[in-house]
Scaffold this motif. Structure first.
Motif, mmCIF file in Angstrom:
data_model
loop_
_atom_site.group_PDB
_atom_site.id
_atom_site.type_symbol
_atom_site.label_atom_id
_atom_site.label_comp_id
_atom_site.label_asym_id
_atom_site.label_seq_id
_atom_site.Cartn_x
_atom_site.Cartn_y
_atom_site.Cartn_z
ATOM 1 N N GLU A 1 15.673 35.837 82.063
ATOM 2 C CA GLU A 1 16.566 34.866 81.414
ATOM 3 C C GLU A 1 18.021 35.280 81.581
ATOM 4 O O GLU A 1 18.906 34.435 81.662
ATOM 5 N N ASN B 1 18.692 33.951 85.497
ATOM 6 C CA ASN B 1 18.983 32.570 85.119
ATOM 7 C C ASN B 1 20.319 32.350 84.421
ATOM 8 O O ASN B 1 20.745 31.204 84.257
ATOM 9 N N ASP C 1 18.143 20.696 83.690
ATOM 10 C CA ASP C 1 18.994 21.783 84.169
ATOM 11 C C ASP C 1 20.399 21.206 84.416
ATOM 12 O O ASP C 1 20.534 20.095 84.937
ATOM 13 N N SER D 1 12.757 23.254 80.590
ATOM 14 C CA SER D 1 13.063 24.378 81.474
ATOM 15 C C SER D 1 13.907 25.407 80.734
ATOM 16 O O SER D 1 14.815 25.035 79.990
ATOM 17 N N ARG D 2 13.583 26.681 80.910
ATOM 18 C CA ARG D 2 14.405 27.813 80.429
ATOM 19 C C ARG D 2 14.915 27.595 79.001
ATOM 20 O O ARG D 2 16.113 27.738 78.711
#
Ligand code: GDG
Length: 501
Positions: A93, A97, A286, A321-322
């Motif tokens: 993370e 990311n 995103d 996402s994430r």
């Protein structure tokens, strides 16, 4: 064991290394776990190679602290690498990311530079390299995937100089003026240069990488290879070039041809109140995907009365996402606030302006959505390739549908007959949406035929075989046989000259 000596048991001649394994662990209510194959194109493309070449796949199983022994799944030898909560927070993370992802996407969001994230990135890359070295046969071919593992090629070469190592970067490689912000810019370049072949999505990405190499190391480039000259060692050659990725196009077309999927596409349109035009967006939620830009353009068209909510619906699939990364939490709030406002301002009892879905769908439903959509809207602000655009074209066996495609996607190098847009130019985007709505059927079909030809001819199997053939030529030292790939027309503008040295 000396570093160059290969281990002798359970050795594999072809090894793929990626952050995530191609299998997901599913636990039923009774606590029993099984593994299911994740449906990605990469697995589909590499499956035949894996079977023929005695292949193994090294990667993380997606959950914290999962210590699992290697196992077989559907003919692929799976080698799990464990990540702790700390690794996930810092390596995945954090550095992957929240540092590399925004930096490599033109700093659309601000990258965090934290030394403890970097330390974790080095440690976890070493763990992947060790796991790979342990299962690779003498002289094996290893193919490392993506930005989370850029140090693995060098680490692997040091442990196992007998291996042939490929690396493919799925996301863009930024211009030097941006890349040079990275405090560890030299280490990453050095990590990548451990490979024999480094693949990028676009010619522009390979160019950006080669320029970064020249600036940071002084190595020279003799097309198609960089000459890595380290004092006291023989000069190595490293090929850096574009291999645009694609999809398993035939499987999308085959699904779309199934009557049940076509029936479902009809149902979807009926469920939306049979608007004249269905416009579709499919993205991971995103900030690189430009979802806000597309909502702004659509909202303005409704506000100005240039489109009517009774006639047009935007279906937006925003797959989660994430979700633990702060920038993604903020993005979700912004997108959902905007969707709520537009629906509140313009929706009627029978027609919603935007049908918004924050969850993932099965592949069947995705293809039904592609068939139901008159327009697919891809407004990414920066995107390595964008497979959704290719999936839409592959699914449209009826040669209908209009693709609006951002110039800032890798796909725009190939899909020239899409309606290309600059998503930052909201007025231009609005005009293009209107152009798509009004496009005569003849023109739609001519354009879609051209898009489909490109996608069906250049599928993911061709991508992987091009890459692996190049790797083989590099292995045997036949650099003269590494032909320049077919360059997209009018490529010049895609090479970002702002930062060129
Ligand atoms: C990275 C790069 C590059 C999405 N929602 C659902 C779903 N998807 C599938 C799409 C498509 C894939 O996920 C997304 O691929 P993209 O290429 O569009 O984007 P990234 O996830 O950002 O991928 C990108 C790619 O790597 C490959 O190199 O093209 O530039 O960023 O296949 O269909 N699939 C299903 N349900 C969903 O809800 N089944």
């Amino acid at each position: 064991m000396s570093p160059s000596e290969a281990p002798n048991s359970t050795d594999f001649a072809f090894v793929v290394v990626s952050n995530r394994l191609p299998v997901d662990r599913v636990t039923d209510p009774d606590g029993n776990s099984t593994w299911t194959r994740s449906p990605g194109g990469l697995v589909t493309a590499l499956e035949p190679v894996m079977r023929d070449a005695d292949g193994a796949w090294v990667g993380w199983a997606g959950q914290a602290d999962l210590e699992i022994e290697p196992f077989e799944n559907d003919g692929i030898h799976i080698v799990p690498v464990a990540l702790s909560e700390h690794d996930i927070a810092n390596f995945y993370e954090g550095f992957s990311n929240d540092t590399l992802w925004p930096l490599y996407h033109d700093v659309i969001a601000s990258p965090g530079f934290h030394r403890e994230w970097w330390e974790s990135y080095v440690l976890v890359n070493q763990r992947f390299a060790d796991a790979t070295a342990a299962v690779s046969a003498q002289g094996a071919v290893v193919w490392v995937q993506d930005y989370q593992l850029q140090l693995v090629p060098r680490m692997l070469r040091e442990a196992r100089p007998d291996l042939t190592i490929g690396f493919f970067n799925h996301i863009p490689f930024p211009p030097y003026g941006i890349y040079s912000q990275l405090p560890w810019r030299t280490q990453i370049i050095d990590g990548l240069l451990g490979a024999d072949v480094i693949g990028f999505q676009r010619v522009a990405d390979a160019g950006n990488f080669s320029r970064a190499v020249r600036r940071l190391t002084g190595y020279t480039t003799k097309n198609p290879a960089i000459e890595v000259a380290v004092p006291g060692q023989p000069t190595r050659r490293v090929v850096a070039r574009a291999f645009p990725i694609s999809i398993d196009a035939q499987s999308f077309e085959a699904l779309a041809r199934e009557p049940r999927i076509q029936e479902r596409a009809k149902e979807i349109r009926e469920g939306l109140g049979n608007p004249r035009t269905v416009m579709l967006g499919v993205d991971r939620l995103d900030y690189t995907k430009g979802i806000g830009h597309r909502l702004k353009a659509f909202g303005e068209l409704l506000a100005e009365g240039r489109v009517d909510v009774e006639d047009i619906t935007l279906v937006q699939v925003a797959s989660p996402s994430r979700e633990r990364v702060a920038a993604y939490m903020q993005l979700r709030d912004e997108v959902e606030l905007t969707v709520g406002r537009i629906n509140g301002d313009f929706g009627t009892i029978s027609h919603q302006a935007i049908s918004y879905h924050h969850h993932g769908y099965p592949r069947d439903e995705m293809v039904a959505l592609y068939l139901a959509a008159d327009i697919l809207l891809v407004t990414a602000l920066r995107d390595g390739m964008n497979l959704v655009a290719k999936e839409y074209a592959a699914s449209r066996f009826d040669d209908d549908g209009v693709l609006i495609l951002s110039e800032f996607t890798g796909a725009s190098d190939e899909l020239k007959r899409a309606l290309l847009v600059n998503p930052h130019d909201i007025d231009g985007l609005k005009d293009t949406i209107l152009q798509a709505i009004a496009m005569p059927r003849r023109e739609r079909m001519a354009r879609m035929r051209s898009l489909r030809k490109r996608v069906l001819e250049n599928d993911v199997a061709r991508w992987s075989s091009n890459f692996l053939q190049t790797l083989e030529q590099a292995r045997v030292g036949r650099y003269d046989r590494i032909a320049p790939i077919e360059l997209p027309d009018e490529l010049e503008w895609t090479v970002d000259r702002r930062w060129a040295p």
